[in-house]
Design a protein around this motif. Structure first.
Motif, PDB file in Angstrom:
ATOM      1  N   ARG A 110      51.310  76.235  25.110  1.00 38.15           N
ATOM      2  CA  ARG A 110      50.226  75.377  24.621  1.00 38.15           C
ATOM      3  C   ARG A 110      49.740  75.790  23.237  1.00 38.15           C
ATOM      4  O   ARG A 110      49.593  74.972  22.326  1.00 38.15           O
ATOM      5  CB  ARG A 110      49.066  75.411  25.627  1.00 38.15           C
ATOM      6  N   LEU A 114      49.863  73.778  19.389  1.00 38.02           N
ATOM      7  CA  LEU A 114      48.688  73.524  18.545  1.00 38.02           C
ATOM      8  C   LEU A 114      48.860  74.128  17.154  1.00 38.02           C
ATOM      9  O   LEU A 114      48.574  73.489  16.138  1.00 38.02           O
ATOM     10  CB  LEU A 114      47.429  74.086  19.208  1.00 38.02           C
ATOM     11  N   GLN A 157      46.801  66.205  29.434  1.00 37.69           N
ATOM     12  CA  GLN A 157      46.323  67.372  28.693  1.00 37.69           C
ATOM     13  C   GLN A 157      47.001  67.466  27.326  1.00 37.69           C
ATOM     14  O   GLN A 157      46.367  67.761  26.320  1.00 37.69           O
ATOM     15  CB  GLN A 157      46.577  68.657  29.485  1.00 37.69           C
ATOM     16  N   ASP A 161      45.234  67.461  23.766  1.00 37.90           N
ATOM     17  CA  ASP A 161      45.456  68.570  22.826  1.00 37.90           C
ATOM     18  C   ASP A 161      45.970  68.082  21.477  1.00 37.90           C
ATOM     19  O   ASP A 161      45.506  68.516  20.423  1.00 37.90           O
ATOM     20  CB  ASP A 161      46.516  69.544  23.391  1.00 37.90           C
TER      21      ASP A 161
END
Length: 201
Positions: A110, A114, A157, A161
Motif C-alpha cells: 500500500r 502511494l 480501498q 487511496d
C-alpha cells in the motif's frame, strides 16, 4: 508531446506504464506483446539489471489506425519501479502522451503505491505536466493473488487511496493471466487519442 511527421502523415505517441517495483508493469507489456505479436513490427527491448528487474523500457510500436487522416503509432514503455532509478524514470517520462499507473494490490504494498503515485506527480511536474491533465488510467494489478490466500486490498480501498482526487478510469487486473490488460491498454489509447486530437486541429 507526440511526434508528428507531416510528410508521412504519421503521429507517434508515447504511453508509459508507471508504478512501484515488481508491480507488474513489464508483465503487462509482455502479455500485450504476445497477444498482438502479428501486429507489432519490432522486437521488445528490455534491459535487465542486478536482481533481474527491468531497468529501462520495453519498446513497442503499435499501429492502431488513423486519427484525422494521420496514421498512429503507439510506443509503450515501462519505467523501473525502484526508488534508486528515479533519474531514469524521469528521463523516460519526457514527452509522455499517456500513463498507465500499475498499482500492486497486495496489502503490504500500500505505502509503495502511494509513494510511487506521488513520485509520478513530481516527475511530471518537472516537465510542467499536471497529473490531473495527462491521460491516465489506473490498474490495480495482482487481483488473482487472493486465490492463493495472499492478502490483497479491496478495490474500494485502492480507489480511495489512489483515485479519490484523480477520478480517472480504473481496472482490477491480473497481468499474469491477462485479465483486464487489454481493456486497460484500449482505455489509455482512447484517452491519449482524444487528447492528441485537440493538438492536431
Amino acid at each position: 508531446m507526440a511526434f508528428v511527421n507531416l510528410k508521412n502523415k504519421e503521429v507517434q505517441a508515447k504511453v508509459i506504464y508507471y508504478g512501484p517495483g515488481r508491480g507488474g508493469k513489464t508483465t503487462n507489456l509482455e502479455y500485450i506483446f504476445s497477444k498482438f505479436r502479428q501486429r507489432i513490427k519490432s522486437e521488445m527491448v528490455s534491459i535487465k539489471t542486478h536482481g533481474d528487474r527491468t531497468l529501462f523500457f520495453d519498446f513497442l510500436p503499435f499501429d492502431i489506425g488513423k486519427i484525422m487522416g494521420y496514421d498512429v503509432r503507439i510506443q509503450l514503455y515501462t519505467v523501473p519501479g525502484q526508488i534508486k532509478y528515479n533519474a531514469t524514470r524521469r528521463l523516460v517520462l519526457k514527452g509522455v502522451d499517456g500513463v498507465v499507473f500499475v498499482a500492486d494490490s497486495q496489502v503490504d504494498q500500500r505505502k509503495k503505491n502511494l509513494l510511487s503515485l506521488k513520485n509520478l506527480q513530481e516527475n511530471l511536474a518537472t516537465y510542467k505536466k499536471s497529473i490531473f491533465k495527462v491521460p491516465l488510467v489506473l490498474q490495480y494489478n495482482k487481483r488473482d493473488l487472493e486465490n492463493e490466500g495472499i492478502p490483497i486490498m479491496p478495490m474500494e480501498q485502492m480507489e480511495k487511496d489512489l483515485n479519490s482526487q484523480l477520478k480517472v478510469p480504473s481496472f482490477g487486473a491480473s497481468a499474469v493471466s491477462g485479465e483486464n490488460v487489454i481493456p486497460t491498454l484500449k482505455k489509455i489509447i482512447s484517452l491519449t487519442m482524444t487528447s492528441l486530437q485537440s493538438t492536431l486541429k
